[in-house]
Design an enzyme around this catalytic site. Structure first.
Site, PDB file in Angstrom:
ATOM      1  N   ARG A  35       0.831  -1.208   0.000  1.00 61.19           N
ATOM      2  CA  ARG A  35       0.000   0.000   0.000  1.00 61.19           C
ATOM      3  C   ARG A  35       0.861   1.252   0.000  1.00 61.19           C
ATOM      4  O   ARG A  35       0.509   2.271  -0.594  1.00 61.19           O
ATOM      5  CB  ARG A  35      -0.987   0.001   1.168  1.00 61.19           C
ATOM      6  CG  ARG A  35      -2.040   1.105   1.029  1.00 61.19           C
ATOM      7  CD  ARG A  35      -3.333   0.755   1.718  1.00 61.19           C
ATOM      8  NE  ARG A  35      -4.047  -0.326   1.057  1.00 61.19           N
ATOM      9  CZ  ARG A  35      -4.842  -0.172  -0.001  1.00 61.19           C
ATOM     10  NH1 ARG A  35      -5.025   1.032  -0.535  1.00 61.19           N
ATOM     11  NH2 ARG A  35      -5.461  -1.199  -0.534  1.00 61.19           N
ATOM     12  N   HIS A  38       2.040   1.531  -3.567  1.00 55.93           N
ATOM     13  CA  HIS A  38       0.907   1.976  -4.373  1.00 55.93           C
ATOM     14  C   HIS A  38       0.629   3.454  -4.160  1.00 55.93           C
ATOM     15  O   HIS A  38       0.343   4.192  -5.114  1.00 55.93           O
ATOM     16  CB  HIS A  38      -0.326   1.139  -4.013  1.00 55.93           C
ATOM     17  CG  HIS A  38      -1.559   1.532  -4.753  1.00 55.93           C
ATOM     18  ND1 HIS A  38      -2.555   2.303  -4.186  1.00 55.93           N
ATOM     19  CD2 HIS A  38      -1.970   1.269  -6.010  1.00 55.93           C
ATOM     20  CE1 HIS A  38      -3.512   2.495  -5.065  1.00 55.93           C
ATOM     21  NE2 HIS A  38      -3.189   1.882  -6.177  1.00 55.93           N
TER      22      HIS A  38
END
Length: 203
Positions: A35, A38
């Site tokens: 994450r 990302h």
């Protein structure tokens, strides 16, 4: 916590996984690292994040059980939309305590928040090294027992030292190795824990 994943995010993760190796990480650590990558579109974060799988599990369990989630600044809180967040700077008396004790406002906010939530809260520090150092001081004095500290303050003054101190403390934690960090990174780590789903993967 179930959520609907947009096709753009699915494609983004596919591209990301084609450019970096995440298989070496344990499941929750992978969720956090993915994450963060990302969020930043920067695969170099795979070598930056330091996390302990049992600590992440403890933090996730606490969050899902409704434990308080406290951040140092509003920017971190704004990136976490899946649940209620308390912000250290918003606790009553921050300015007065900072002035009387010679603290930064971020550190004063952490002290006031810890007085109200001394046991079992999850803490996310994405801005001020002084906020993280105050949490460590409180824990060392027996005034704070966190379920997890996401300690990723950013900057050239104090950030590296505060994160190294967090790792030395033995507290359940997520940190980063260098000056890099910030509100988006702290929020990404918390979101990864909230969104991760058994048996393996973060969506």
């Amino acid at each position: 916590m179930r959520r609907t994943v947009h096709p753009i995010e699915t494609e983004s993760y596919r591209i990301m996984r084609s450019r970096a190796d995440f298989d070496r990480f344990e499941p929750l650590t992978r969720a956090v690292v993915e994450r963060v990558v990302h969020t930043t579109a920067d695969p170099s974060w795979t070598g930056e994040v330091v996390a302990d799988e049992p600590a992440l599990r403890q933090g996730r369990d606490a969050l899902l059980a409704g434990a308080p989630l406290i951040t140092d600044v509003r920017m971190v809180a704004s990136g976490i939309t899946a649940r209620e967040v308390r912000i250290g700077l918003d606790f009553p008396g921050v300015t007065e305590l900072a002035a009387s004790e010679g603290l930064t406002r971020s550190a004063a906010g952490m002290r006031l928040a810890a007085a109200e939530h001394p046991r079992g809260a999850v803490w996310a520090v994405g801005n001020a090294p002084t906020a993280l150092l105050e949490l460590l001081r409180l824990a060392e004095n027996g005034e704070l027992e966190p379920a997890l500290i996401v300690g990723v303050p950013v900057g050239f003054v104090g950030a590296v030292d505060s994160k190294a101190a967090l790792r030395r403390s033995g507290l359940p934690a997520v940190s980063t190795l260098t000056e890099r960090g910030g509100a988006a990174i702290a929020a990404a780590a918390i979101n990864a824990l909230l969104y991760w789903a058994e048996p393996g993967g973060n969506r």
